[in-house]
Design a protein around this motif. Structure first.
Motif, PDB file in Angstrom:
ATOM      1  N   ILE A 152      -8.508   9.887   5.355  1.00  0.00           N
ATOM      2  CA  ILE A 152      -7.146   9.095   4.884  1.00  0.00           C
ATOM      3  C   ILE A 152      -6.208   7.983   5.736  1.00  0.00           C
ATOM      4  N   LYS A 153      -5.049   7.183   4.574  1.00  0.00           N
ATOM      5  CA  LYS A 153      -4.873   6.214   5.056  1.00  0.00           C
ATOM      6  C   LYS A 153      -4.486   6.662   6.653  1.00  0.00           C
ATOM      7  N   SER A 154      -4.420   5.424   7.351  1.00  0.00           N
ATOM      8  CA  SER A 154      -3.497   5.473   8.570  1.00  0.00           C
ATOM      9  C   SER A 154      -1.964   5.097   8.116  1.00  0.00           C
ATOM     10  N   TYR A 155      -1.568   5.764   9.718  1.00  0.00           N
ATOM     11  CA  TYR A 155       0.968   6.142   8.774  1.00  0.00           C
ATOM     12  C   TYR A 155       0.496   4.652   8.702  1.00  0.00           C
ATOM     13  N   HIS A 156      -0.189   3.407   9.729  1.00  0.00           N
ATOM     14  CA  HIS A 156       0.063   1.533   9.806  1.00  0.00           C
ATOM     15  C   HIS A 156       0.172   1.485   8.418  1.00  0.00           C
ATOM     16  N   THR A 157      -1.049   1.683   8.132  1.00  0.00           N
ATOM     17  CA  THR A 157      -1.889   1.006   6.921  1.00  0.00           C
ATOM     18  C   THR A 157      -0.779   1.010   5.422  1.00  0.00           C
ATOM     19  N   VAL A 158      -0.182   2.639   5.287  1.00  0.00           N
ATOM     20  CA  VAL A 158       0.244   3.176   4.353  1.00  0.00           C
ATOM     21  C   VAL A 158       1.650   2.415   4.242  1.00  0.00           C
ATOM     22  N   LYS A 159       2.609   2.125   5.998  1.00  0.00           N
ATOM     23  CA  LYS A 159       3.556   1.678   5.607  1.00  0.00           C
ATOM     24  C   LYS A 159       3.482   0.294   5.598  1.00  0.00           C
ATOM     25  N   THR A 160       2.382  -0.463   5.610  1.00  0.00           N
ATOM     26  CA  THR A 160       2.371  -1.327   5.123  1.00  0.00           C
ATOM     27  C   THR A 160       2.436  -1.654   4.193  1.00  0.00           C
ATOM     28  N   GLU A 161       1.920  -0.952   3.216  1.00  0.00           N
ATOM     29  CA  GLU A 161       2.057  -1.166   1.716  1.00  0.00           C
ATOM     30  C   GLU A 161       2.556  -0.744   1.044  1.00  0.00           C
ATOM     31  N   LEU A 162       3.615   0.410   1.624  1.00  0.00           N
ATOM     32  CA  LEU A 162       4.991   0.537   1.093  1.00  0.00           C
ATOM     33  C   LEU A 162       6.056  -0.370   1.731  1.00  0.00           C
ATOM     34  N   LEU A 163       5.827  -1.631   3.044  1.00  0.00           N
ATOM     35  CA  LEU A 163       7.143  -2.202   3.104  1.00  0.00           C
ATOM     36  C   LEU A 163       6.101  -3.736   2.275  1.00  0.00           C
ATOM     37  N   ALA A 164       5.846  -3.352   1.489  1.00  0.00           N
ATOM     38  CA  ALA A 164       4.651  -5.109   0.817  1.00  0.00           C
ATOM     39  C   ALA A 164       5.164  -4.200  -0.862  1.00  0.00           C
ATOM     40  N   ALA A 165       5.101  -3.472  -1.359  1.00  0.00           N
ATOM     41  CA  ALA A 165       6.007  -2.928  -2.431  1.00  0.00           C
ATOM     42  C   ALA A 165       8.032  -3.088  -2.667  1.00  0.00           C
ATOM     43  N   GLN A 166       7.606  -3.319  -1.010  1.00  0.00           N
ATOM     44  CA  GLN A 166       9.134  -3.483  -1.190  1.00  0.00           C
ATOM     45  C   GLN A 166       9.894  -2.075  -2.435  1.00  0.00           C
ATOM     46  N   LEU A 167       9.372  -0.746  -1.874  1.00  0.00           N
ATOM     47  CA  LEU A 167       9.949   0.918  -2.447  1.00  0.00           C
ATOM     48  C   LEU A 167      11.223   1.503  -1.614  1.00  0.00           C
ATOM     49  N   PRO A 168      12.799   0.633  -3.046  1.00  0.00           N
ATOM     50  CA  PRO A 168      13.623   1.449  -2.120  1.00  0.00           C
ATOM     51  C   PRO A 168      13.516   2.220  -1.674  1.00  0.00           C
ATOM     52  N   GLY A 169      14.040   3.165  -0.866  1.00  0.00           N
ATOM     53  CA  GLY A 169      14.733   4.157   0.056  1.00  0.00           C
ATOM     54  C   GLY A 169      13.408   4.765   1.114  1.00  0.00           C
ATOM     55  N   ALA A 170      12.440   4.193   0.735  1.00  0.00           N
ATOM     56  CA  ALA A 170      11.246   4.193   2.120  1.00  0.00           C
ATOM     57  C   ALA A 170      11.982   3.918   3.981  1.00  0.00           C
ATOM     58  N   LEU A 171      11.448   5.319   4.418  1.00  0.00           N
ATOM     59  CA  LEU A 171      11.406   5.621   5.671  1.00  0.00           C
ATOM     60  C   LEU A 171      10.702   5.650   6.405  1.00  0.00           C
ATOM     61  N   PHE A 172      10.739   5.223   7.655  1.00  0.00           N
ATOM     62  CA  PHE A 172       9.816   5.691   8.501  1.00  0.00           C
ATOM     63  C   PHE A 172      10.286   6.125   9.856  1.00  0.00           C
ATOM     64  N   ASP A 173       9.509   6.672  10.755  1.00  0.00           N
ATOM     65  CA  ASP A 173       9.945   7.688  12.628  1.00  0.00           C
ATOM     66  C   ASP A 173       8.253   6.650  12.687  1.00  0.00           C
ATOM     67  N   ASP A 174       8.234   5.525  13.281  1.00  0.00           N
ATOM     68  CA  ASP A 174       7.142   4.865  13.986  1.00  0.00           C
ATOM     69  C   ASP A 174       6.502   5.594  15.140  1.00  0.00           C
ATOM     70  N   LYS A 175       7.316   6.577  16.443  1.00  0.00           N
ATOM     71  CA  LYS A 175       7.111   6.870  17.584  1.00  0.00           C
ATOM     72  C   LYS A 175       6.414   8.114  16.647  1.00  0.00           C
ATOM     73  N   LYS A 176       6.617   9.868  15.833  1.00  0.00           N
ATOM     74  CA  LYS A 176       6.047  10.827  15.241  1.00  0.00           C
ATOM     75  C   LYS A 176       4.729  10.087  14.465  1.00  0.00           C
ATOM     76  N   LYS A 177       5.307   8.778  13.680  1.00  0.00           N
ATOM     77  CA  LYS A 177       4.318   8.272  12.291  1.00  0.00           C
ATOM     78  C   LYS A 177       4.684   9.425  11.498  1.00  0.00           C
ATOM     79  N   HIS A 178       5.951   9.416  11.318  1.00  0.00           N
ATOM     80  CA  HIS A 178       6.197  10.084  10.237  1.00  0.00           C
ATOM     81  C   HIS A 178       6.381   9.069   8.884  1.00  0.00           C
ATOM     82  N   LEU A 179       6.546   9.640   7.292  1.00  0.00           N
ATOM     83  CA  LEU A 179       6.972   8.537   6.580  1.00  0.00           C
ATOM     84  C   LEU A 179       7.871   8.678   5.221  1.00  0.00           C
ATOM     85  N   TYR A 180       8.809   8.980   4.892  1.00  0.00           N
ATOM     86  CA  TYR A 180       9.232   9.342   4.082  1.00  0.00           C
ATOM     87  C   TYR A 180       9.967   8.545   2.860  1.00  0.00           C
ATOM     88  N   VAL A 181       9.731   8.895   1.340  1.00  0.00           N
ATOM     89  CA  VAL A 181      10.141   8.013   0.170  1.00  0.00           C
ATOM     90  C   VAL A 181      10.654   9.110  -0.795  1.00  0.00           C
TER      91      VAL A 181
END
Length: 398
Positions: free
Chosen positions: A133-162
């Motif tokens: 699967i895409k890595s946490y950092h890859t998915v985060k980069t894609e979500l930030l590029a898409a400017q998805l409203p409400g997307a949240l990230f926990d870099d320490k634990k590698k968790h993301l929420y949409v």
């Protein structure tokens, strides 16, 4: 521009026809994995076996073009381990785009070291499962590029929420990246909502549940009343097969009772073991083999099951296939202490006691002996305004 990275999951199931490496016994084989020349782990040793089964799992983060080397060794106790040969995957991304064997694995040919070719037992192969699967950092980069409203990230634990906008407000999805797969979660952020998750690749979907009377902060910006969790989803899982169901739920239950009222009606008194239940309880069923006591609960479609274990009990509710099942939500709770709480969906329904078509099961797992029935309760709620989406529309991992 650098390639996106993926989290690759590899399971080395076993080898066939290892060469004979020892004079007086068969081979004591193990496998070692290398990525970009670096060892990332090794399996246990299987002694005295030409066809060892390891079922060893490892994972690593890398670009799809990365190669993977699997080295085979014979374990020696007084000398250096003997190198037997190796199998290579030239591009980890390319192999996952080819269909595996019927058992979901790939067969890799092993190049035997020249020292042992004369001692070969036949063509040597490895069976491996590979997914990514895409890595946490890859998915985060894609979500930030898409400017998805409400997307949240926990870099320490590698968790993301949409937010799951397809079912309306009040629902979030979360992905937690782990070494042997990922956890998929759904969070309810508004009162009087009900959600469920169903993975249609399997005949049963088991969900861990946690709920709070007051919203609990998951990460800054996300407060939830309830969390639903699918544990250890395989990396190759098709997110289009993970369904998210959402309903409006009645503010008050249409049926609510503490379990003491249920069991005492049939003669339960104080602390009882299974044999005492068999001799004293009336109007219930017994599964002697599994040490289960089955009580009628609500009409004909719900049963309360007390399942005796060695040091504790599991409290279960079977919800049988019925018209009520699609219009009601069901809950089993324990006050004052936290235990594992799960729900399972069965499709098709699972047959119990040769007559009950159980479509859903609620469970409080490992309830300590001595826990009062009055501290446990069962409730059902009316549902309306059904909506549905799939995880693939919420987040892209492949």
């Amino acid at each position: 521009m650098s390639q996106p990275t993926y989290l690759w999951y590899v399971e080395v199931i076993g080898a066939f026809n290892l060469p004979k490496a020892d004079r007086f016994s068969k081979t004591d084989g193990y496998v070692k994995a290398r990525v970009k020349g670096n060892e990332i782990g090794k399996s246990k040793v299987v002694d005295n076996e030409f066809n060892p089964q390891w079922k060893w799992k490892t994972s690593f983060e890398a670009e799809p073009s990365t190669s993977l080397k699997l080295e085979l060794y014979d374990k020696e106790h007084l000398k250096h381990d003997k190198f037997l040969g190796e199998a290579n995957i030239s591009s980890i991304g390319d192999i996952t785009r080819t269909p595996p064997q019927e058992g979901g694995y790939y067969v890799l040919n092993v190049e035997i070291d020249d020292k042992f070719k004369a001692k070969s037992q036949g063509e040597c192969t490895l069976r491996v499962r590979v997914s990514g699967i895409k890595s946490y950092h890859t998915v985060k980069t894609e979500l930030l590029a898409a400017q998805l409203p409400g997307a949240l990230f926990d870099d320490k634990k590698k968790h993301l929420y949409v937010p799951v906008t397809a079912v309306g407000a009040g629902v979030y999805a979360g992905v937690e990246f782990e070494e042997e797969g990922f956890d998929f979660k759904v969070f309810i952020t508004q009162p009087n909502l009900a959600c469920d998750i169903c993975w249609t690749e399997t005949q049963s979907t088991k969900i861990r549940r946690r709920s709070w009377k007051k919203p609990k902060q998951i990460v800054p910006g996300l407060d939830a009343y309830e969390e639903l969790k699918m544990d250890d989803v395989p990396g190759g899982a098709d997110l289009a097969r993970i369904n998210i169901f959402c309903f409006d739920r009645s503010a008050e239950p249409v049926h609510h009772t503490d379990l003491a009222k249920i069991v005492e009606k049939h003669g339960w008194q104080g602390a009882m073991n299974f044999n005492e239940c068999r001799s004293k309880l009336k109007g219930v069923e017994f599964n002697v083999k599994e040490e289960e006591v089955i009580f009628p609960l609500e009409g004909e479609f719900a049963k309360l099951v007390v399942d005796f274990d060695d040091d504790n009990v599991d409290m279960k509710v079977w919800v049988c296939e019925s018209p009520e099942m699609s219009t009601h939500a069901f809950d089993l709770t324990l006050s004052h202490q936290e235990v594992k709480k799960t729900s399972s969906i069965y499709s098709p329904p699972r047959i119990q006691r040769e007559k009950y078509r159980v479509a859903r099961r609620l469970e409080l797992d490992d309830v300590p002996y001595g826990t009062a029935f009055k501290d446990m309760s069962y409730s059902s709620y009316l549902l309306s305004n059904f909506r549905q989406t799939v995880a693939a529309t919420v987040i892209s991992l492949h």
